[in-house]
Design a protein around this motif. Structure first.
Motif, PDB file in Angstrom:
ATOM      1  N   ILE A 111       0.835  -1.202   0.000  1.00  0.00           N
ATOM      2  CA  ILE A 111       0.000   0.000   0.000  1.00  0.00           C
ATOM      3  C   ILE A 111       0.872   1.256   0.000  1.00  0.00           C
ATOM      4  CG2 ILE A 111      -1.716   1.327   1.290  1.00  0.00           C
ATOM      5  CD1 ILE A 111      -2.881  -1.179   0.055  1.00  0.00           C
ATOM      6  N   LYS A 112       1.920   1.261   0.822  1.00  0.00           N
ATOM      7  CA  LYS A 112       2.831   2.413   0.870  1.00  0.00           C
ATOM      8  C   LYS A 112       3.476   2.642  -0.499  1.00  0.00           C
ATOM      9  CE  LYS A 112       4.033   1.980   5.777  1.00  0.00           C
ATOM     10  NZ  LYS A 112       5.111   1.611   6.743  1.00  0.00           N
ATOM     11  N   LYS A 113       3.827   1.561  -1.168  1.00  0.00           N
ATOM     12  CA  LYS A 113       4.436   1.664  -2.499  1.00  0.00           C
ATOM     13  C   LYS A 113       3.455   2.288  -3.492  1.00  0.00           C
ATOM     14  CE  LYS A 113       6.567  -1.176  -6.111  1.00  0.00           C
ATOM     15  NZ  LYS A 113       6.885  -2.563  -6.529  1.00  0.00           N
ATOM     16  N   MET A 114       2.194   1.887  -3.402  1.00  0.00           N
ATOM     17  CA  MET A 114       1.162   2.450  -4.277  1.00  0.00           C
ATOM     18  C   MET A 114       0.991   3.945  -4.012  1.00  0.00           C
ATOM     19  SD  MET A 114      -1.863  -0.427  -4.299  1.00  0.00           S
ATOM     20  CE  MET A 114      -2.914   0.629  -5.290  1.00  0.00           C
ATOM     21  N   LEU A 115       0.943   4.312  -2.739  1.00  0.00           N
ATOM     22  CA  LEU A 115       0.769   5.718  -2.375  1.00  0.00           C
ATOM     23  C   LEU A 115       1.923   6.568  -2.902  1.00  0.00           C
ATOM     24  CD1 LEU A 115      -0.443   5.276   1.325  1.00  0.00           C
ATOM     25  CD2 LEU A 115      -1.827   6.054  -0.611  1.00  0.00           C
ATOM     26  N   THR A 116       3.134   6.016  -2.822  1.00  0.00           N
ATOM     27  CA  THR A 116       4.318   6.734  -3.297  1.00  0.00           C
ATOM     28  C   THR A 116       4.294   6.887  -4.815  1.00  0.00           C
ATOM     29  OG1 THR A 116       5.641   5.904  -1.445  1.00  0.00           O
ATOM     30  CG2 THR A 116       6.840   6.747  -3.363  1.00  0.00           C
ATOM     31  N   GLU A 117       4.018   5.783  -5.508  1.00  0.00           N
ATOM     32  CA  GLU A 117       4.032   5.808  -6.970  1.00  0.00           C
ATOM     33  C   GLU A 117       2.918   6.679  -7.534  1.00  0.00           C
ATOM     34  OE1 GLU A 117       3.880   1.723  -8.120  1.00  0.00           O
ATOM     35  OE2 GLU A 117       6.020   1.367  -7.743  1.00  0.00           O
ATOM     36  N   LEU A 118       1.734   6.632  -6.907  1.00  0.00           N
ATOM     37  CA  LEU A 118       0.596   7.420  -7.388  1.00  0.00           C
ATOM     38  C   LEU A 118       0.577   8.840  -6.822  1.00  0.00           C
ATOM     39  CD1 LEU A 118      -2.190   4.673  -7.120  1.00  0.00           C
ATOM     40  CD2 LEU A 118      -1.098   5.512  -9.212  1.00  0.00           C
ATOM     41  N   LYS A 119       1.478   9.069  -5.836  1.00  0.00           N
ATOM     42  CA  LYS A 119       1.556  10.378  -5.175  1.00  0.00           C
ATOM     43  C   LYS A 119       0.191  10.784  -4.612  1.00  0.00           C
ATOM     44  CE  LYS A 119       5.387  11.886  -8.087  1.00  0.00           C
ATOM     45  NZ  LYS A 119       5.875  12.889  -9.074  1.00  0.00           N
ATOM     46  N   MET A 120      -0.377   9.888  -3.812  1.00  0.00           N
ATOM     47  CA  MET A 120      -1.700  10.106  -3.236  1.00  0.00           C
ATOM     48  C   MET A 120      -1.668   9.927  -1.731  1.00  0.00           C
ATOM     49  SD  MET A 120      -4.297   8.008  -5.758  1.00  0.00           S
ATOM     50  CE  MET A 120      -4.622   8.519  -7.450  1.00  0.00           C
ATOM     51  N   THR A 121      -2.661  10.521  -1.080  1.00  0.00           N
ATOM     52  CA  THR A 121      -2.899  10.229   0.335  1.00  0.00           C
ATOM     53  C   THR A 121      -3.787   8.999   0.398  1.00  0.00           C
ATOM     54  OG1 THR A 121      -4.919  11.567   0.427  1.00  0.00           O
ATOM     55  CG2 THR A 121      -2.818  12.696   0.862  1.00  0.00           C
ATOM     56  N   GLU A 122      -3.965   8.440   1.600  1.00  0.00           N
ATOM     57  CA  GLU A 122      -4.840   7.280   1.738  1.00  0.00           C
ATOM     58  C   GLU A 122      -6.273   7.626   1.346  1.00  0.00           C
ATOM     59  OE1 GLU A 122      -4.736   4.965   5.233  1.00  0.00           O
ATOM     60  OE2 GLU A 122      -2.581   4.567   5.141  1.00  0.00           O
ATOM     61  N   GLN A 123      -6.715   8.836   1.673  1.00  0.00           N
ATOM     62  CA  GLN A 123      -8.071   9.274   1.316  1.00  0.00           C
ATOM     63  C   GLN A 123      -8.234   9.330  -0.199  1.00  0.00           C
ATOM     64  OE1 GLN A 123     -10.765   9.732   3.154  1.00  0.00           O
ATOM     65  NE2 GLN A 123     -11.954  10.266   1.323  1.00  0.00           N
ATOM     66  N   GLN A 124      -7.227   9.844  -0.877  1.00  0.00           N
ATOM     67  CA  GLN A 124      -7.275   9.933  -2.334  1.00  0.00           C
ATOM     68  C   GLN A 124      -7.244   8.539  -2.972  1.00  0.00           C
ATOM     69  OE1 GLN A 124      -3.821  12.480  -2.745  1.00  0.00           O
ATOM     70  NE2 GLN A 124      -5.096  14.256  -3.295  1.00  0.00           N
ATOM     71  N   LEU A 125      -6.418   7.656  -2.404  1.00  0.00           N
ATOM     72  CA  LEU A 125      -6.355   6.293  -2.916  1.00  0.00           C
ATOM     73  C   LEU A 125      -7.685   5.582  -2.702  1.00  0.00           C
ATOM     74  CD1 LEU A 125      -4.775   3.971  -4.181  1.00  0.00           C
ATOM     75  CD2 LEU A 125      -3.888   3.401  -1.905  1.00  0.00           C
ATOM     76  N   ASP A 126      -8.302   5.828  -1.562  1.00  0.00           N
ATOM     77  CA  ASP A 126      -9.600   5.240  -1.253  1.00  0.00           C
ATOM     78  C   ASP A 126     -10.621   5.631  -2.329  1.00  0.00           C
ATOM     79  OD1 ASP A 126     -11.253   3.963   1.170  1.00  0.00           O
ATOM     80  OD2 ASP A 126     -12.442   5.588   0.294  1.00  0.00           O
ATOM     81  N   GLU A 127     -10.676   6.915  -2.659  1.00  0.00           N
ATOM     82  CA  GLU A 127     -11.615   7.410  -3.666  1.00  0.00           C
ATOM     83  C   GLU A 127     -11.269   6.877  -5.057  1.00  0.00           C
ATOM     84  OE1 GLU A 127     -11.270  11.604  -3.263  1.00  0.00           O
ATOM     85  OE2 GLU A 127     -12.304  11.695  -1.319  1.00  0.00           O
ATOM     86  N   TYR A 128      -9.979   6.765  -5.333  1.00  0.00           N
ATOM     87  CA  TYR A 128      -9.508   6.269  -6.629  1.00  0.00           C
ATOM     88  C   TYR A 128      -9.917   4.811  -6.831  1.00  0.00           C
ATOM     89  CZ  TYR A 128      -6.179   5.004 -10.330  1.00  0.00           C
ATOM     90  OH  TYR A 128      -5.602   4.548 -11.491  1.00  0.00           O
ATOM     91  N   LEU A 129      -9.756   3.998  -5.789  1.00  0.00           N
ATOM     92  CA  LEU A 129     -10.120   2.582  -5.874  1.00  0.00           C
ATOM     93  C   LEU A 129     -11.624   2.420  -6.075  1.00  0.00           C
ATOM     94  CD1 LEU A 129      -7.840   1.121  -3.052  1.00  0.00           C
ATOM     95  CD2 LEU A 129      -7.584   0.774  -5.520  1.00  0.00           C
ATOM     96  N   VAL A 130     -12.412   3.255  -5.409  1.00  0.00           N
ATOM     97  CA  VAL A 130     -13.874   3.204  -5.574  1.00  0.00           C
ATOM     98  C   VAL A 130     -14.245   3.519  -7.019  1.00  0.00           C
ATOM     99  CG1 VAL A 130     -16.060   4.302  -4.941  1.00  0.00           C
ATOM    100  CG2 VAL A 130     -14.393   3.725  -3.166  1.00  0.00           C
ATOM    101  N   GLN A 131     -13.580   4.514  -7.597  1.00  0.00           N
ATOM    102  CA  GLN A 131     -13.844   4.886  -8.994  1.00  0.00           C
ATOM    103  C   GLN A 131     -13.517   3.737  -9.945  1.00  0.00           C
ATOM    104  OE1 GLN A 131     -11.624   8.449  -9.809  1.00  0.00           O
ATOM    105  NE2 GLN A 131     -12.780   9.694  -8.343  1.00  0.00           N
ATOM    106  N   LEU A 132     -12.506   2.963  -9.602  1.00  0.00           N
ATOM    107  CA  LEU A 132     -12.098   1.830 -10.446  1.00  0.00           C
ATOM    108  C   LEU A 132     -12.999   0.615 -10.244  1.00  0.00           C
ATOM    109  CD1 LEU A 132      -8.195   1.912 -10.127  1.00  0.00           C
ATOM    110  CD2 LEU A 132      -9.590   2.693 -12.057  1.00  0.00           C
TER     111      LEU A 132
END
Length: 328
Positions: A111-132
């Motif tokens: 998860i940390k690797k994803m956040l770093t590569e996507l340059k997102m916060t956990e909240q942003q990643l949460d919303e991004y995953l929902v969109q996908l």
């Protein structure tokens, strides 16, 4: 009306199981509706289909046949999920299942690797995953956790069955002695062979071969091409009659044999060169044999692993509580 009835029945059934929560019990371990939904991820599947094929998406989501197809897919995923749970339990029985701390650390790092590569916060990643269509971050985390635990259980169990993989010198030597023919290069004879049905033609042809006439010259003079022109393994009867090999193996190189009759045919044979056969030594092939034996043991280990897991599965207590309202 019939289509509406099918969808209502399916919807009510899913609501019921959402409340009951447990869709299967595997050796006392509950498999929940949430776990099943994470594995099947129908929402992501339908989103992908909608983006790639609107017609197929419409059929899947508006017809009885589509609902049945989706249900069959989910039931297949449930079966696979149960098998994965079983294999994790099998690894636990062997004492090689990964510990929860290790699995959790692996997932957290992912998860940390994803956040770093996507340059997102956990909240942003949460919303991004929902969109996908992949659910919320916590759902994704739980799915990664189960997948990682299963894959590590599989790897650890395989390693466990390979614990006796080491190949000894005695095994290598024994294999060499039993399979020495595999490492033996037979003697080879460089031959020039002509064949004709006429004895007098064969006699004059032999004299021309002794004189050193070229194959092209012989072709023009006799309208004959050699039936063999090159190296042949000793006693290869696919090219040379067995009766001729007696004379060929007794000749020295450079010899043109007397004309030999085999049935109604006459052979002119020149032995141009001889390569003596040889057998590779044990030291020359030991590494090759070692790799062969390792591959064999790997195959045996895989087979034994599958056999033992199948026995474990058959001895397990599996209860599927979910009953499909549209697939019997």
């Amino acid at each position: 009306m019939k289509k509406l009835t099918v969808f209502l029945v399916l919807f009510i059934s899913l609501l019921t199981f959402a409340q009951q929560d447990i869709v299967a019990v595997v050796n006392g371990r509950n498999v929940t509706m949430d776990e099943w939904n994470r594995e099947a991820n129908v929402q992501k599947l339908l989103l992908d289909i909608q983006n790639s094929n609107q017609t197929f998406y419409k059929v899947l989501t508006t017809s009885t046949e589509g609902a049945i197809l989706i249900e069959k897919y989910k039931l297949e995923v449930l079966d696979q999920l149960v098998r994965k749970v079983l294999f994790i339990q099998f690894a636990e029985k062997l004492g090689v299942a990964p510990d929860d701390k290790t699995v959790k650390e692996d997932v957290d790092n992912e998860i940390k690797k994803m956040l770093t590569e996507l340059k997102m916060t956990e909240q942003q990643l949460d919303e991004y995953l929902v969109q996908l269509g992949m659910g919320k971050l916590e759902d994704y985390r739980q799915k990664l956790y189960f997948q990682r635990k299963y894959s590590l259980s599989l790897a650890n169990a395989y390693t466990y069955y390979l614990k006796n993989l080491a190949v000894t010198d005695e095994e290598i030597k024994s294999y060499y002695e039993k399979n020495k023919d595999k490492y033996t290069v037979p003697a080879q004879y460089d031959l020039l062979v002509f064949k004709t049905n006429d004895k007098s033609t064969a006699d004059t042809l032999r004299l021309d071969v002794v004189k050193g006439l070229s194959n092209d010259e012989i072709l023009k003079k006799y309208n004959l091409s050699p039936v063999v022109n090159g190296y042949v393994n000793i006693n290869d009867t696919s090219k040379i009659p067995q009766s001729l090999w007696i004379f060929i193996t007794s000749a020295v190189k450079g010899t043109t044999l007397p004309v030999q009759q085999v049935g109604n045919e006459y052979y002119v044979v020149k032995v141009r060169d001889i390569k003596v056969g040889s057998t590779k030594t044990l030291s020359e092939v030991s590494e090759e044999i070692k790799n062969t034996l390792i591959a064999s043991k790997q195959e045996e280990a895989s087979k034994k692993l599958l056999e033992d897991f199948e026995k474990f599965r058959k001895d397990s207590k599996i209860e599927i509580r979910y009953k499909s309202p549209i697939v019997k």
